[in-house]
Design a protein around this motif. Structure first.
Motif, PDB file in Angstrom:
ATOM      1  N   LEU A  66       0.831  -1.209   0.000  1.00 18.43           N
ATOM      2  CA  LEU A  66       0.000   0.000   0.000  1.00 18.43           C
ATOM      3  C   LEU A  66       0.864   1.257   0.000  1.00 18.43           C
ATOM      4  O   LEU A  66       0.547   2.246  -0.677  1.00 18.43           O
ATOM      5  CB  LEU A  66      -0.936   0.001   1.208  1.00 18.43           C
ATOM      6  N   GLY A  69       2.280   1.716  -3.552  1.00 13.50           N
ATOM      7  CA  GLY A  69       1.221   2.213  -4.429  1.00 13.50           C
ATOM      8  C   GLY A  69       0.909   3.678  -4.182  1.00 13.50           C
ATOM      9  O   GLY A  69       0.772   4.475  -5.120  1.00 13.50           O
ATOM     10  N   THR A  70       0.825   4.060  -2.914  1.00 20.04           N
ATOM     11  CA  THR A  70       0.541   5.456  -2.548  1.00 20.04           C
ATOM     12  C   THR A  70       1.664   6.378  -3.000  1.00 20.04           C
ATOM     13  O   THR A  70       1.413   7.457  -3.554  1.00 20.04           O
ATOM     14  CB  THR A  70       0.335   5.572  -1.021  1.00 20.04           C
ATOM     15  N   ALA A  73       1.500   6.824  -6.812  1.00 20.96           N
ATOM     16  CA  ALA A  73       0.377   7.689  -7.203  1.00 20.96           C
ATOM     17  C   ALA A  73       0.694   9.146  -6.893  1.00 20.96           C
ATOM     18  O   ALA A  73       0.385  10.046  -7.692  1.00 20.96           O
ATOM     19  CB  ALA A  73      -0.894   7.243  -6.499  1.00 20.96           C
ATOM     20  N   ALA A  74       1.334   9.385  -5.745  1.00 21.35           N
ATOM     21  CA  ALA A  74       1.710  10.758  -5.382  1.00 21.35           C
ATOM     22  C   ALA A  74       2.738  11.317  -6.363  1.00 21.35           C
ATOM     23  O   ALA A  74       2.626  12.469  -6.808  1.00 21.35           O
ATOM     24  CB  ALA A  74       2.260  10.790  -3.953  1.00 21.35           C
ATOM     25  N   THR A  77       1.028  12.102  -9.646  1.00 20.86           N
ATOM     26  CA  THR A  77       0.231  13.323  -9.526  1.00 20.86           C
ATOM     27  C   THR A  77       1.125  14.560  -9.559  1.00 20.86           C
ATOM     28  O   THR A  77       0.800  15.548 -10.236  1.00 20.86           O
ATOM     29  CB  THR A  77      -0.600  13.290  -8.225  1.00 20.86           C
ATOM     30  N   ARG A  89      -7.627  11.634 -11.887  1.00 20.80           N
ATOM     31  CA  ARG A  89      -7.821  10.729 -10.750  1.00 20.80           C
ATOM     32  C   ARG A  89      -7.797   9.267 -11.175  1.00 20.80           C
ATOM     33  O   ARG A  89      -7.275   8.415 -10.456  1.00 20.80           O
ATOM     34  CB  ARG A  89      -9.133  11.044 -10.038  1.00 20.80           C
ATOM     35  N   ALA A  92      -4.175   8.282 -11.661  1.00 21.33           N
ATOM     36  CA  ALA A  92      -3.511   8.169 -10.357  1.00 21.33           C
ATOM     37  C   ALA A  92      -3.952   6.886  -9.653  1.00 21.33           C
ATOM     38  O   ALA A  92      -3.129   6.190  -9.042  1.00 21.33           O
ATOM     39  CB  ALA A  92      -3.815   9.392  -9.497  1.00 21.33           C
ATOM     40  N   ALA A  93      -5.230   6.555  -9.753  1.00 21.12           N
ATOM     41  CA  ALA A  93      -5.734   5.311  -9.151  1.00 21.12           C
ATOM     42  C   ALA A  93      -5.094   4.098  -9.825  1.00 21.12           C
ATOM     43  O   ALA A  93      -4.715   3.132  -9.158  1.00 21.12           O
ATOM     44  CB  ALA A  93      -7.250   5.246  -9.257  1.00 21.12           C
ATOM     45  N   PHE A  96      -1.604   3.732  -8.548  1.00 24.04           N
ATOM     46  CA  PHE A  96      -1.656   3.160  -7.203  1.00 24.04           C
ATOM     47  C   PHE A  96      -1.834   1.645  -7.272  1.00 24.04           C
ATOM     48  O   PHE A  96      -1.122   0.891  -6.610  1.00 24.04           O
ATOM     49  CB  PHE A  96      -2.801   3.793  -6.400  1.00 24.04           C
ATOM     50  N   GLY A  99       1.365  -0.133  -8.602  1.00 24.80           N
ATOM     51  CA  GLY A  99       2.415  -0.177  -7.589  1.00 24.80           C
ATOM     52  C   GLY A  99       2.118  -1.196  -6.505  1.00 24.80           C
ATOM     53  O   GLY A  99       2.980  -1.988  -6.115  1.00 24.80           O
ATOM     54  N   THR A 100       0.886  -1.190  -6.034  1.00 24.65           N
ATOM     55  CA  THR A 100       0.488  -2.132  -4.994  1.00 24.65           C
ATOM     56  C   THR A 100       0.526  -3.562  -5.516  1.00 24.65           C
ATOM     57  O   THR A 100       1.039  -4.472  -4.860  1.00 24.65           O
ATOM     58  CB  THR A 100      -0.929  -1.777  -4.484  1.00 24.65           C
TER      59      THR A 100
END
Length: 162
Positions: A66, A69-70, A73-74, A77, A89, A92-93, A96, A99-100
Motif C-alpha cells: 500500500l 502504491g501510494t 500515485a503521489a 500526480t 484521478r 492516479a488510481a 496506485f 504499484g500495490t
C-alpha cells in the motif's frame, strides 16, 4: 523466488488489469503499467541490502504494498501537476493499483516457498507458506516466468482479436 520467478508472478497478476485498461481504450497505458509492475516486482528484496533489516520482514507486507502504491500515485500526480502530462484521478488510481499489485505479486511468489511470509506484520506474526518449492529452484522460477508470459500472451491475443 528469484528475479525471473517474480517477473512471471507480476505478469500473471497484472495481465487481467492490463487487458481491462487496453479494452477500455488505452493500450499504451496498459503496456506502461506492465513494464512498471514487472520492474517493481523485485523491490521487496531490497531488504537483503539494508543493514539491520530482516529478509522477508517489513518489505514483504501488505502495508508495504500500500505504501509503494501510494508513493507512486503521489509521484505521478506531482509529475502531472508540473509537466505537460495529464494525470487525472483515474490515472492516479491506476498507478496506485499497479504499484500495490507489483508488491503483492512478489508476496504471492514468496508464499509458495518454505520460508513463506508474514504479510500482516506488525498486526499479526502469523506465517503463511504453501511450501511448494524452494526460492532457489531454477525450474520453478522459469516455470513461473513462462506461465506469466503465456497468460499475458493469451490475454493480449484475445484482447487484440476482440
Amino acid at each position: 523466488m528469484y528475479k525471473f520467478g517474480h517477473f512471471g508472478a507480476a505478469l500473471l497478476v497484472y495481465a487481467p488489469l492490463g487487458a481491462t485498461v487496453s479494452v477500455v481504450g488505452d493500450g499504451t497505458l496498459a503496456v506502461i503499467g506492465a513494464v512498471v509492475c514487472v520492474s517493481l516486482s523485485t523491490v521487496p528484496d531490497c531488504d537483503q541490502y539494508l543493514p539491520g533489516t530482516e529478509h522477508r520482514g517489513a518489505t514483504h507486507t501488505v502495508l508495504f504494498g500500500l505504501l509503494v502504491g501510494t508513493l507512486l500515485a503521489a509521484i505521478a500526480t506531482l509529475v502531472g501537476n508540473y509537466s505537460a502530462f495529464t494525470v487525472d484521478r483515474a490515472t492516479a488510481a491506476f498507478v496506485f493499483v499497479v504499484g500495490t499489485l507489483s508488491i503483492y505479486s512478489h508476496l504471492l511468489a514468496d508464499v509458495i516457498t518454505p520460508m513463506g511470509i508474514r504479510p500482516f506484520r506488525p498486526l499479526s506474526d502469523r506465517h503463511y507458506t504453501l511450501s511448494l518449492t524452494r526460492a532457489a529452484n531454477p525450474t520453478a522460477n522459469y516455470l513461473l516466468l513462462l506461465v506469466g508470459l503465456g497468460v499475458t500472451a493469451v490475454i493480449t491475443i484475445v484482447v487484440s482479436i476482440g
